[in-house]
Write a protein that holds these residues in place. Structure first.
Motif, PDB file in Angstrom:
ATOM      1  N   ASP A  68       0.814  -1.208   0.000  1.00 46.95           N
ATOM      2  CA  ASP A  68       0.000   0.000   0.000  1.00 46.95           C
ATOM      3  C   ASP A  68       0.854   1.267   0.000  1.00 46.95           C
ATOM      4  O   ASP A  68       0.444   2.299  -0.527  1.00 46.95           O
ATOM      5  CB  ASP A  68      -0.930   0.014   1.225  1.00 46.95           C
ATOM      6  N   ARG A  69       2.033   1.181   0.600  1.00 49.29           N
ATOM      7  CA  ARG A  69       2.932   2.335   0.650  1.00 49.29           C
ATOM      8  C   ARG A  69       4.261   1.944   0.020  1.00 49.29           C
ATOM      9  O   ARG A  69       4.994   1.098   0.535  1.00 49.29           O
ATOM     10  CB  ARG A  69       3.118   2.804   2.092  1.00 49.29           C
ATOM     11  N   ALA A  70       4.547   2.572  -1.092  1.00 48.19           N
ATOM     12  CA  ALA A  70       5.745   2.212  -1.857  1.00 48.19           C
ATOM     13  C   ALA A  70       7.018   2.474  -1.065  1.00 48.19           C
ATOM     14  O   ALA A  70       7.978   1.698  -1.151  1.00 48.19           O
ATOM     15  CB  ALA A  70       5.776   2.997  -3.172  1.00 48.19           C
ATOM     16  N   LEU A  71       7.040   3.559  -0.284  1.00 50.65           N
ATOM     17  CA  LEU A  71       8.254   3.890   0.454  1.00 50.65           C
ATOM     18  C   LEU A  71       8.505   2.913   1.602  1.00 50.65           C
ATOM     19  O   LEU A  71       9.656   2.670   1.971  1.00 50.65           O
ATOM     20  CB  LEU A  71       8.180   5.322   0.984  1.00 50.65           C
ATOM     21  N   VAL A  72       7.447   2.355   2.163  1.00 53.21           N
ATOM     22  CA  VAL A  72       7.620   1.310   3.177  1.00 53.21           C
ATOM     23  C   VAL A  72       8.250   0.079   2.538  1.00 53.21           C
ATOM     24  O   VAL A  72       9.153  -0.555   3.107  1.00 53.21           O
ATOM     25  CB  VAL A  72       6.272   0.960   3.838  1.00 53.21           C
ATOM     26  N   SER A  73       7.788  -0.261   1.346  1.00 56.95           N
ATOM     27  CA  SER A  73       8.360  -1.398   0.630  1.00 56.95           C
ATOM     28  C   SER A  73       9.806  -1.116   0.246  1.00 56.95           C
ATOM     29  O   SER A  73      10.661  -2.011   0.300  1.00 56.95           O
ATOM     30  CB  SER A  73       7.536  -1.696  -0.627  1.00 56.95           C
ATOM     31  N   ALA A 111       5.668   5.767  -5.731  1.00 53.38           N
ATOM     32  CA  ALA A 111       5.454   6.637  -4.571  1.00 53.38           C
ATOM     33  C   ALA A 111       4.917   7.999  -4.986  1.00 53.38           C
ATOM     34  O   ALA A 111       4.002   8.540  -4.345  1.00 53.38           O
ATOM     35  CB  ALA A 111       6.765   6.801  -3.796  1.00 53.38           C
ATOM     36  N   ARG A 136       1.249   7.829  -6.135  1.00 60.75           N
ATOM     37  CA  ARG A 136       0.301   7.629  -5.040  1.00 60.75           C
ATOM     38  C   ARG A 136       0.279   8.817  -4.075  1.00 60.75           C
ATOM     39  O   ARG A 136      -0.430   8.775  -3.062  1.00 60.75           O
ATOM     40  CB  ARG A 136       0.658   6.362  -4.268  1.00 60.75           C
ATOM     41  N   GLU A 152       2.713   9.860  -2.151  1.00 59.21           N
ATOM     42  CA  GLU A 152       3.527   9.675  -0.948  1.00 59.21           C
ATOM     43  C   GLU A 152       4.660  10.694  -0.868  1.00 59.21           C
ATOM     44  O   GLU A 152       5.171  10.976   0.217  1.00 59.21           O
ATOM     45  CB  GLU A 152       4.117   8.262  -0.921  1.00 59.21           C
TER      46      GLU A 152
END
Length: 227
Positions: free
Chosen positions: A80-85, A145, A148, A150
């Motif tokens: 759901d969150r590219a930066l977390v990935s 990111a 979306r 982010e």
């Protein structure tokens, strides 16, 4: 694949695995081609049919390590969150470095421009292609990111420089074997978590920094006296 080709590849695999084992045991700078040949049970002259120099062995091992890492990073599914990935990829990278310090040392050595100049064109092309693949993976995370919401749009080239500098800082620590007796550092896992968080924070703050730098440059230009 013919029998001779298969035998050639198998022998090359034995040489690479033997060299890496010796490098881990004795240090990669100290091990000679003759020692690799002896440990592998292969004539020294035959080694040179596979690798023109010991530096070619360094390069092949560094390339294989980098490709293994890239393969693992590509298995990370953007959630759901590219930066977390992306942070997950960064932490995976740090753990892989810590688990393979000799490969990290070789990778840093092989990145030196004077080293690359001595390689044959094929190996230089392999390094260039791999660098492009890493850049494409990084850009994909950033593009997702941004799409979306982010993070704000910013030059991916500038962001890549910052991320690369962070990676090289950790690589240098791993290659050096730690932090030194005088450093008051937390445990390694906490240190790597902090660095990963800092790198992600840098991605989020990059647009603001770029805007501030642009304003500062513009203001400086306006204040400079005209000749």
């Amino acid at each position: 694949m013919g029998y001779q080709d298969e035998a050639f590849q198998q022998r090359e695999r034995v040489l690479l695995d033997t060299a890496l084992a010796l490098f881990r045991d004795r240090g990669w700078e100290q091990v000679t081609v003759a020692q690799v040949a002896e440990a592998a049970g292969i004539g020294k002259g035959t080694v040179y049919k596979h690798f023109a120099t010991k530096e070619s062995i360094y390069a092949r091992l560094a390339l294989e390590f980098s490709r293994r890492c890239l393969s693992q990073y590509r298995r990370v599914v953007i959630g759901d969150r590219a930066l977390v990935s992306m942070r997950e990829v960064i932490r995976q990278a740090f753990d892989l470095m810590c688990d393979n310090p000799i490969e990290v040392q070789l990778s840093l050595h092989c990145e030196r421009p004077e080293f690359q100049e001595r390689l044959d064109a094929g190996l230089r092309a392999d390094f260039g292609e791999l660098e492009q693949q890493y850049t494409e993976l990084f850009n994909h995370f950033i593009e997702v990111a941004v799409s979306r919401g982010e993070m704000a749009p910013v030059s991916t080239e500038a962001l890549y420089w910052g991320i690369e500098a962070g990676f090289h800082g950790v690589m240098a620590r791993v290659a050096a074997g730690g932090f030194g007796a005088g450093c008051n550092m937390p445990d390694l896992a906490r240190y790597l978590d902090h660095v990963a968080d800092f790198m992600i924070a840098g991605l989020l703050g990059a647009p603001a920094v770029a805007a501030t730098t642009a304003r500062s440059t513009s203001s400086k230009d306006q204040k400079e006296p005209r000749s």
